[in-house]
Write an enzyme that holds these catalytic residues in place. Sequence first.
Site, mmCIF file in Angstrom:
data_model
loop_
_atom_site.group_PDB
_atom_site.id
_atom_site.type_symbol
_atom_site.label_atom_id
_atom_site.label_comp_id
_atom_site.label_asym_id
_atom_site.label_seq_id
_atom_site.Cartn_x
_atom_site.Cartn_y
_atom_site.Cartn_z
ATOM 1 N N SER A 173 0.980 -1.672 0.058
ATOM 2 C CA SER A 173 0.017 -0.151 -0.007
ATOM 3 C C SER A 173 0.821 1.236 -0.682
ATOM 4 O O SER A 173 2.009 1.428 0.430
ATOM 5 C CB SER A 173 -0.816 0.210 1.354
ATOM 6 O OG SER A 173 -2.043 1.153 0.806
ATOM 7 N N GLN B 53 -0.679 4.262 6.788
ATOM 8 C CA GLN B 53 -0.349 3.858 5.860
ATOM 9 C C GLN B 53 0.779 3.094 6.267
ATOM 10 O O GLN B 53 1.468 2.105 5.652
ATOM 11 C CB GLN B 53 0.459 4.415 3.923
ATOM 12 C CG GLN B 53 -0.847 4.874 4.013
ATOM 13 C CD GLN B 53 -2.012 3.943 3.516
ATOM 14 O OE1 GLN B 53 -1.776 2.383 3.176
ATOM 15 N NE2 GLN B 53 -3.342 3.309 3.809
ATOM 16 N N HIS C 48 0.529 -0.343 7.461
ATOM 17 C CA HIS C 48 0.319 -2.004 6.974
ATOM 18 C C HIS C 48 1.082 -2.787 7.169
ATOM 19 O O HIS C 48 1.041 -3.648 7.361
ATOM 20 C CB HIS C 48 -0.577 -1.770 5.967
ATOM 21 C CG HIS C 48 -1.286 -1.091 5.772
ATOM 22 N ND1 HIS C 48 -2.787 -2.104 5.963
ATOM 23 C CD2 HIS C 48 -2.427 -0.109 4.801
ATOM 24 C CE1 HIS C 48 -3.639 -1.579 5.662
ATOM 25 N NE2 HIS C 48 -4.059 -0.134 5.654
ATOM 26 N N GLU D 275 -1.825 4.876 -5.359
ATOM 27 C CA GLU D 275 -2.997 4.329 -4.819
ATOM 28 C C GLU D 275 -3.826 4.912 -3.628
ATOM 29 O O GLU D 275 -5.093 5.170 -4.263
ATOM 30 C CB GLU D 275 -2.322 3.298 -3.546
ATOM 31 C CG GLU D 275 -3.751 2.284 -3.101
ATOM 32 C CD GLU D 275 -3.518 1.542 -2.082
ATOM 33 O OE1 GLU D 275 -2.125 1.442 -1.690
ATOM 34 O OE2 GLU D 275 -4.018 0.408 -2.046
ATOM 35 N N HIS D 276 -3.544 5.667 -2.011
ATOM 36 C CA HIS D 276 -4.233 6.863 -2.002
ATOM 37 C C HIS D 276 -3.724 8.463 -2.475
ATOM 38 O O HIS D 276 -2.187 8.851 -2.339
ATOM 39 C CB HIS D 276 -4.269 6.362 -0.413
ATOM 40 C CG HIS D 276 -4.841 5.574 -0.687
ATOM 41 N ND1 HIS D 276 -3.573 3.914 -0.071
ATOM 42 C CD2 HIS D 276 -6.199 4.827 -0.115
ATOM 43 C CE1 HIS D 276 -4.627 2.903 0.411
ATOM 44 N NE2 HIS D 276 -5.892 3.481 0.632
ATOM 45 N N ASP E 70 -10.769 3.363 3.784
ATOM 46 C CA ASP E 70 -10.469 2.134 4.108
ATOM 47 C C ASP E 70 -12.150 1.337 4.298
ATOM 48 O O ASP E 70 -12.347 0.322 4.451
ATOM 49 C CB ASP E 70 -9.857 2.071 4.818
ATOM 50 C CG ASP E 70 -8.483 2.924 4.573
ATOM 51 O OD1 ASP E 70 -8.040 2.409 2.821
ATOM 52 O OD2 ASP E 70 -7.342 3.125 5.342
ATOM 53 N N HIS F 160 -16.775 -14.341 -44.852
ATOM 54 C CA HIS F 160 -17.316 -12.848 -44.624
ATOM 55 C C HIS F 160 -18.135 -12.814 -45.599
ATOM 56 O O HIS F 160 -19.757 -12.260 -45.807
ATOM 57 C CB HIS F 160 -15.927 -12.317 -44.167
ATOM 58 C CG HIS F 160 -15.611 -12.821 -43.135
ATOM 59 N ND1 HIS F 160 -14.677 -13.926 -42.715
ATOM 60 C CD2 HIS F 160 -15.517 -12.414 -41.759
ATOM 61 C CE1 HIS F 160 -14.361 -14.466 -41.382
ATOM 62 N NE2 HIS F 160 -15.287 -12.746 -40.740
#
Lengths: 430, 430
Positions: free
Chosen positions: B237, B259, B262, B327-328, B361, B420
């Site tokens: 993260s 963060q 984590h 990500e954030h 979150d 075709h």
Amino acid sequence: MKLMDMRDTDFGERFAVILSRGEEIDRAVEGSVAEIIADVRSRGDQALLDLTRRFDRLETSSVAELEVGETEIDAALAAVAADDLASLRHAVERVTRFHEKQRQQTWLSTEEPDIMLGQKVTPLERVGIYVPGGKASYPSSVIMNAVPARVAGVREILMVTPTPGGEVNPHVLAAARLSGVDRIFRIGGAQAVAALAYGTATIPRVDKITGPGNIYVATAKKLVFGQVGIDMIAGPSEILVINDGSGDTAHVASDLLSQAEHDELASSILITTDRSFGERVAGEVERQLGLLSRESIARASWESYGAIIVAGSLDEAVAFSNRIAPEHLELAVADPFSLLPAITNAGAIFMGHWTPEAAGDYLAGPNHTLPTGGTARFFSPLSVDDFVKKSSIVCLSEGGLKRLGRDIVRIAGLEGLEAHARSVSIRLDR
Amino acid sequence: MKLMDMRDTDFGERFAVILSRGEEIDRAVEGSVAEIIADVRSRGDQALLDLTRRFDRLETSSVAELEVGETEIDAALAAVAADDLASLRHAVERVTRFHEKQRQQTWLSTEEPDIMLGQKVTPLERVGIYVPGGKASYPSSVIMNAVPARVAGVREILMVTPTPGGEVNPHVLAAARLSGVDRIFRIGGAQAVAALAYGTATIPRVDKITGPGNIYVATAKKLVFGQVGIDMIAGPSEILVINDGSGDTAHVASDLLSQAEHDELASSILITTDRSFGERVAGEVERQLGLLSRESIARASWESYGAIIVAGSLDEAVAFSNRIAPEHLELAVADPFSLLPAITNAGAIFMGHWTPEAAGDYLAGPNHTLPTGGTARFFSPLSVDDFVKKSSIVCLSEGGLKRLGRDIVRIAGLEGLEAHARSVSIRLDR
């Protein structure tokens, strides 16, 4: 081709043979593709030059020389017959108009004044389109990949295509120009995919790679997935036609053959509630096979992976189709819309007797890049969605955080994430 | 943590160290995961039992016994404190409400009477959610994966989770029940991913697998991609905070640490136009680190992958952030909406000083499953889109085919695909 009845006891067993065609990427191919990717990552342009010399027998002293110049594209455009150009332009127009309807908007909810939430839609910045070279060089592939990217608002569209002779098919170049491709490079194979994924001194790194290719290209796309986005992993083409005995057997036969001519691994299946209709289609296929210049390919496909299946009812036929999840599904029945709600797995659905699958390949508007091999269970047609990404938007006022704070702190506590809890409580406990 | 100025000549070099944390799947892990997948494919339930015994030290005589029964879930629900249950329920409600706004409709255009085109949206039939076991067992993960599937209309949601002790965390079970998970199995690792992808006698095959996991799970997901859908390939993260000198340094520090706690590979970056603000945040981080029970993890992350960067302007900060594609992303500035249009790459954007990342979150509504490691360039947050697929619809009348036919035949001709062309001309040449 096998004529089978769904109600026969050995039906499952016999049909399994037809389903078995799916080629899996084997570890040997994966090993050599991984080596090519590693080589391009470490040696960049030089690796690209070496590999292009080796695989495409194309000798240049710099990657810049592998770029197709504007004058070359102008010349190709001038060389294409006016009628052909008009047809390609018509295709670009219709495909553009359809894909414009797929555009999604950024939104922001304001129903709670103290908590605004939303989703920002942003085009990918730069994408790469892989276009196979040689015999399978199709202008329609260029249109179907480039147009959704352009409609999405992608800033730069690169195209790569291998050119064993150094020449790019003029219709492909014309299609690239008409569809808004920005730069074209004469590179192909796993090395082109690697260059797009990681970038080299000359080839800029892209955000996503789309487009069809051989097993090396497909494997390379799978291996670089995560480093860049990819569209889907495509296998050989297929068609399934559901029929209720209505319509013209010659038309249905011609539709089955339009898939069979693609390649020996293509699969064409008719499922009908009318055995006699099925038998007549079998005869028509035989007759029309003899008229095709690609007869040997189409015949090999039809012999190995063609089938005519008799179903007890349309419900049974639809349930079977959903299990197969065909790339192309024709509802060659009197009332196709009555079946539509029950269709759960299909790349594209062609409704009624006047909608041959070939219409979708070129001109109707929807994309011809469709999930194959049963992956319509979870993959979708290539679309504008593939060329944008989203970002969530969260905006709290002090009041909003107060309203949510207690529960955030509690759940963070359950998860043992103290700093998460503190980032809320430090703002509220004053 | 490194304090750097973007305008320093060695900035690029120093920052590269922070970006280097991305772990790549190595070939050794891939080899053992490929073996596990092959084993589950060939031996089914028996392989699953053997591998669960080996990796999770869980001994049962049948896979059916690995399913968590309704009474066990009822008991877990009864064991969870009422306040905790209320918080989880609040989260499910808000996440549901947000994801309902993502629902897309089937559409059909009728602007051309002789050519109707459209797109059918259909929920996936069955999906599997991977929920890590042990210390990283988060009820919020269950909510964030199951709710979008349920909102999409998925018929059956399976959940798998490894249980080295045989017990599933009661909050995880409660979240599963509240979010509409249908069946839960005590299996994990690559073997659980393989079982979901291919099915066994007891575990039904799913259409898509989502959810976080360790490197074996991530590798297994990548290897089965194409056989089933997967959400994305998630790495450690990260958070990036853009600041203009406004706001409270203690708040920003707490967000960075939310963060960092984590795991050791997490990355927390502040980029500010105000050097003194940055220096004070550095001090605050030190102070708050000492208060955390997960101090050692957070400190390791902050030492290795934390950074405070001074930018010359907000424009520079935004351009840098777009390059990182965090990500954030927190816009901890006085006027966050003025920056929003320029943000092109970010998983989720947290606006202003009252929106700590932790709100996203758990509870605000948007999904917390977000693209990591720069993949916000092309991946999007997990959403309802992940749990539906689309089918194109093409419906021509005789008049419609007449209108398109000439150009279809011409392009098919350019591509050398005679069958075709014939599928169109056989209908029109009478």
